[in-house]
Write a protein that holds these residues in place. Structure first.
Motif, PDB file in Angstrom:
ATOM      1  N   HIS A  49       0.731  -1.206  -0.210  1.00  0.00           N
ATOM      2  CA  HIS A  49      -0.051  -0.039  -0.129  1.00  0.00           C
ATOM      3  C   HIS A  49       0.952   1.156   0.026  1.00  0.00           C
ATOM      4  O   HIS A  49       0.395   2.239  -0.636  1.00  0.00           O
ATOM      5  CB  HIS A  49      -1.019   0.058   1.110  1.00  0.00           C
ATOM      6  CG  HIS A  49      -1.912  -0.886   1.042  1.00  0.00           C
ATOM      7  ND1 HIS A  49      -2.169  -2.183   1.152  1.00  0.00           N
ATOM      8  CD2 HIS A  49      -3.313  -0.532   0.538  1.00  0.00           C
ATOM      9  CE1 HIS A  49      -3.341  -2.819   1.033  1.00  0.00           C
ATOM     10  NE2 HIS A  49      -4.023  -1.601   0.626  1.00  0.00           N
ATOM     11  N   ARG A  77     -12.725  -6.442  -5.766  1.00  0.00           N
ATOM     12  CA  ARG A  77     -13.162  -5.024  -5.576  1.00  0.00           C
ATOM     13  C   ARG A  77     -13.566  -4.569  -6.651  1.00  0.00           C
ATOM     14  O   ARG A  77     -13.056  -3.352  -7.267  1.00  0.00           O
ATOM     15  CB  ARG A  77     -11.763  -4.231  -4.864  1.00  0.00           C
ATOM     16  CG  ARG A  77     -11.277  -4.736  -3.686  1.00  0.00           C
ATOM     17  CD  ARG A  77     -10.657  -3.563  -3.137  1.00  0.00           C
ATOM     18  NE  ARG A  77      -9.859  -4.074  -1.974  1.00  0.00           N
ATOM     19  CZ  ARG A  77      -9.030  -3.323  -1.025  1.00  0.00           C
ATOM     20  NH1 ARG A  77      -8.681  -2.174  -1.383  1.00  0.00           N
ATOM     21  NH2 ARG A  77      -8.573  -3.850  -0.070  1.00  0.00           N
TER      22      ARG A  77
ATOM     23  N   ASP B 157     -17.314   2.506   1.162  1.00  0.00           N
ATOM     24  CA  ASP B 157     -16.174   1.179   1.245  1.00  0.00           C
ATOM     25  C   ASP B 157     -14.891   1.840   1.258  1.00  0.00           C
ATOM     26  O   ASP B 157     -14.600   2.293  -0.018  1.00  0.00           O
ATOM     27  CB  ASP B 157     -16.559   0.096   0.334  1.00  0.00           C
ATOM     28  CG  ASP B 157     -15.855  -0.809   0.564  1.00  0.00           C
ATOM     29  OD1 ASP B 157     -14.888  -0.987   1.349  1.00  0.00           O
ATOM     30  OD2 ASP B 157     -16.396  -2.030  -0.120  1.00  0.00           O
ATOM     31  N   ASN B 158     -13.919   1.655   2.235  1.00  0.00           N
ATOM     32  CA  ASN B 158     -12.685   1.974   2.105  1.00  0.00           C
ATOM     33  C   ASN B 158     -11.909   1.202   0.891  1.00  0.00           C
ATOM     34  O   ASN B 158     -11.020   1.796   0.138  1.00  0.00           O
ATOM     35  CB  ASN B 158     -11.947   1.881   3.389  1.00  0.00           C
ATOM     36  CG  ASN B 158     -12.047   2.946   4.482  1.00  0.00           C
ATOM     37  OD1 ASN B 158     -11.983   4.295   3.793  1.00  0.00           O
ATOM     38  ND2 ASN B 158     -12.193   2.849   5.456  1.00  0.00           N
ATOM     39  N   GLN B 159     -12.294  -0.026   0.632  1.00  0.00           N
ATOM     40  CA  GLN B 159     -11.712  -0.772  -0.461  1.00  0.00           C
ATOM     41  C   GLN B 159     -11.929  -0.208  -1.685  1.00  0.00           C
ATOM     42  O   GLN B 159     -11.237  -0.027  -2.563  1.00  0.00           O
ATOM     43  CB  GLN B 159     -12.408  -2.295  -0.177  1.00  0.00           C
ATOM     44  CG  GLN B 159     -11.947  -2.775   1.096  1.00  0.00           C
ATOM     45  CD  GLN B 159     -12.082  -4.389   0.927  1.00  0.00           C
ATOM     46  OE1 GLN B 159     -13.067  -4.704   0.117  1.00  0.00           O
ATOM     47  NE2 GLN B 159     -11.427  -4.970   1.829  1.00  0.00           N
ATOM     48  N   LYS B 161     -12.467   2.936  -2.075  1.00  0.00           N
ATOM     49  CA  LYS B 161     -11.780   4.279  -2.270  1.00  0.00           C
ATOM     50  C   LYS B 161     -10.433   3.926  -2.738  1.00  0.00           C
ATOM     51  O   LYS B 161      -9.876   4.748  -3.438  1.00  0.00           O
ATOM     52  CB  LYS B 161     -11.760   4.945  -0.892  1.00  0.00           C
ATOM     53  CG  LYS B 161     -12.885   5.760  -0.624  1.00  0.00           C
ATOM     54  CD  LYS B 161     -12.757   6.524   0.762  1.00  0.00           C
ATOM     55  CE  LYS B 161     -14.152   6.867   1.302  1.00  0.00           C
ATOM     56  NZ  LYS B 161     -13.720   7.191   2.665  1.00  0.00           N
ATOM     57  N   ALA B 162      -9.768   2.693  -2.274  1.00  0.00           N
ATOM     58  CA  ALA B 162      -8.428   2.456  -2.651  1.00  0.00           C
ATOM     59  C   ALA B 162      -8.274   2.131  -4.194  1.00  0.00           C
ATOM     60  O   ALA B 162      -7.462   2.576  -4.856  1.00  0.00           O
ATOM     61  CB  ALA B 162      -8.065   1.215  -1.783  1.00  0.00           C
ATOM     62  N   ASP B 165      -8.297   5.629  -5.909  1.00  0.00           N
ATOM     63  CA  ASP B 165      -6.945   6.177  -5.705  1.00  0.00           C
ATOM     64  C   ASP B 165      -6.073   5.236  -6.796  1.00  0.00           C
ATOM     65  O   ASP B 165      -5.561   6.130  -7.485  1.00  0.00           O
ATOM     66  CB  ASP B 165      -6.439   5.807  -4.306  1.00  0.00           C
ATOM     67  CG  ASP B 165      -7.032   6.834  -3.364  1.00  0.00           C
ATOM     68  OD1 ASP B 165      -7.437   7.800  -3.692  1.00  0.00           O
ATOM     69  OD2 ASP B 165      -7.072   6.514  -1.929  1.00  0.00           O
ATOM     70  N   TYR B 179     -18.931   7.415  -5.487  1.00  0.00           N
ATOM     71  CA  TYR B 179     -19.783   7.906  -4.083  1.00  0.00           C
ATOM     72  C   TYR B 179     -21.297   7.853  -4.451  1.00  0.00           C
ATOM     73  O   TYR B 179     -22.011   7.271  -3.811  1.00  0.00           O
ATOM     74  CB  TYR B 179     -19.094   9.359  -3.906  1.00  0.00           C
ATOM     75  CG  TYR B 179     -17.832   9.257  -3.248  1.00  0.00           C
ATOM     76  CD1 TYR B 179     -17.132   8.050  -2.748  1.00  0.00           C
ATOM     77  CD2 TYR B 179     -17.183  10.542  -3.279  1.00  0.00           C
ATOM     78  CE1 TYR B 179     -15.976   8.223  -2.456  1.00  0.00           C
ATOM     79  CE2 TYR B 179     -15.725  10.525  -2.852  1.00  0.00           C
ATOM     80  CZ  TYR B 179     -15.155   9.492  -2.475  1.00  0.00           C
ATOM     81  OH  TYR B 179     -14.034   9.203  -2.025  1.00  0.00           O
TER      82      TYR B 179
END
Lengths: 265, 265
Positions: A49, A77, B157-159, B161-162, B165, B179
């Motif tokens: 990460h 994901r 979900d943070n996943q 978001k990753a 990114d 979102y």
């Protein structure tokens, strides 16, 4: 492609007061595949990460010269509200490539990865786990990444599917000269795919040893892979890293964590 | 493309077909109602046929539609205000942990407050105009929408978001592709609940505070001990509610959330 090198020098990372990465140094040149091997909790994912830019490390130096990067996570994901096709084309959409062009490119690549036109119109929940992994792989490869980061993406798949995806991955990596950093806790997987294997140990996460794999990829048959994996399993540092002898992790032969002076740079 | 067309067609047909079940259930209810009506007599409980006849008379006399429109307008104003303010504030609160912790007990408090209490306050503040029912609808719907929007934002979900990114999604695309679709799946059910609430509350508010609208008409039928008139107005309100929900909102919801497994299974 010019020679680029990803470099990590004396990198430390803490979550709160818990040190998860201790004095990590490594380098990968373009076109190389590096495998990070170690038991759960040894900071492999955290390191990945950090390299992906999703986390900022506490201390140390990271030089990441590759421009386009892609990542495959432990689970696919996929965005559940997008069809497989739109999921694959996500990276190209982010680069503002026209809808028609990105769909054409996605369909072409998806075909190479064994996805039919019919599969591409489906939503992720309508696809099997294996198909979802193919979609995630296609999404990663479609942006033609210079650096590909793999966080055990195939660990949940059956052996036949794994081998097929390895082949697809290897072919793409060789054609495009992609640099790969992959995480695995499966030594055979590392032996099969990597040019170099880094053995890590937990608490705090640190590198125990590096094992270069000099054998050309074309000559890696099953026999060689089994033999080499067994040889590696007999290495004292590998046994220590995986705690194969039931001994505590802080064996005296083992490289100890490096103390460092607080948070001063 | 043809595939997509086929899928939407089959979804539409299966939706319409599922309507038979709903109609059967409603007719069964009418039968029970008729039975009870026969037992109690038409002064206490007029049966469905008599009620519908009364409804027809109301329509012929030109009373029905204008009053319904007045109520609908008030409910809609209050609802729209609540949807806009609730969604926006809920999202804001959802983005900050502190704000969500602070607002959770407030949501409980506002949800627990009986609308009739708000109505009394509104009558004191705004008098007997349009503002009273509109405000009461607004304040009764606000916490529902707010809670939905906050929940949706918090569970982003943070996943995912990753993923956003790693593939370098620009800010606008993050909003539209990650979102908002997620948020919609939380906000939409809340909107539908709020719609039901708005109808109930507007009728109650008009009953006590207005001289026109369905609520006021109900007050008149009550004063005249006109049971069949009362039931006719109730049926009109319910019909309007069912029509908006099943002909307008449910199809939209199905289209927006066609990627969901549970709903369409």
């Amino acid at each position: 492609m010019s020679m680029k090198q990803l470099k990590v020098d004396n990198l430390f990372h803490k979550y709160g007061i818990v040190e998860v990465l201790n004095n990590i140094s490594l380098s990968v040149s373009s076109g190389q595949t590096l495998a990070l091997v170690g038991p759960s909790g040894c900071g492999k994912s955290t390191l990945l990460h950090i390299i992906a830019g999703l986390l900022t490390h506490s201390e140390g130096h990271l030089e990441q010269p590759f421009e386009q990067l892609a990542c495959m996570f432990q689970s696919p994901r996929l965005l559940p509200w997008k069809t497989a096709l739109d999921n694959i084309a996500l990276g190209l959409k982010a680069r503002k490539i026209s809808r028609l062009e990105r769909q054409q490119r996605a369909i072409e690549l998806a075909g190479q990865l064994g996805l039919t036109r019919d599969d591409l119109d489906k939503y992720p929940h309508e696809l099997s786990g294996g198909m979802q992994s193919r979609v995630a792989l296609a999404r990663a490869l479609l942006v033609s990444p210079e650096l590909l980061l793999l966080d055990e993406p195939f660990s949940a798949l059956d052996i036949g599917l794994k081998l097929e995806l390895y082949q697809l991955l290897r072919r793409h990596v060789e054609e495009h000269g992609t640099t790969v950093i992959m995480i695995t806790h499966d030594l055979m997987e590392a032996v099969r795919l990597a040019d170099s294997i880094l053995m890590m140990a937990p608490e705090p996460g640190r590198i125990l040893a590096e094992f270069p794999m000099a054998q050309p990829h074309a000559l890696r048959d099953d026999n060689w892979i089994y033999r080499t994996s067994v040889e590696l399993m007999q290495q004292p540092l590998v046994r220590l890293g995986f705690q194969l002898d039931g001994v505590g992790i802080n064996h005296e032969d083992m490289p100890q964590p490096v103390a460092h002076g607080g948070c001063a740079p | 493309m043809f595939n997509y067309f086929l899928r939407s067609l089959s979804a539409t047909l299966s939706y319409l077909w599922s309507g038979w079940g709903a109609i059967a259930s409603l007719l069964l209810f009418c039968a029970a109602w008729e039975l009870a009506g026969l037992y109690y007599g038409s002064l206490i409980l007029p049966g469905p046929v008599e009620t519908l006849k009364q409804l027809g008379t109301l329509f012929d006399q030109g009373e029905l539609l204008p009053e319904l429109l007045i109520s609908a307008r008030r409910a809609l104003y209050g609802l729209l205000l609540a949807l806009a303010a609730g969604t926006f504030l809920g999202m804001l609160a959802g983005f900050s942990v502190t704000a969500s912790i602070l607002s959770r007990p407030l949501v409980t408090l506002f949800l627990g407050m009986p609308p009739i209490a708000w109505l009394v306050l509104a009558m004191l503040w705004f008098g007997l105009g349009d503002a009273t029912p509109v405000f009461t609808v607004f304040i009764a719907c606000l916490p529902i929408v707010f809670a939905g929007a906050m929940q949706g934002t918090r569970t982003l979900d943070n996943q995912l978001k990753a993923v956003a990114d790693v593939y370098g999604l620009p800010p606008l695309m993050r909003l539209t592709d990650v979102y908002l679709p997620h948020l919609a799946s939380y906000v939409f059910p809340a909107w539908i609940t709020a719609l039901g609430t708005s109808w109930k509350v507007v009728v109650m508010a008009e009953l006590l505070s207005s001289s026109d609208g369905v609520g006021a008409a109900l007050a008149v039928t009550r004063a005249q001990l006109d049971t069949s008139g009362t039931l006719a107005w109730v049926v009109a309100v319910l019909a309007a509610l069912l029509a908006t929900e099943y002909l307008l909102l449910e199809p939209i919801k199905r289209h927006v959330e066609r990627w969901r497994q549970e709903e369409n299974a």
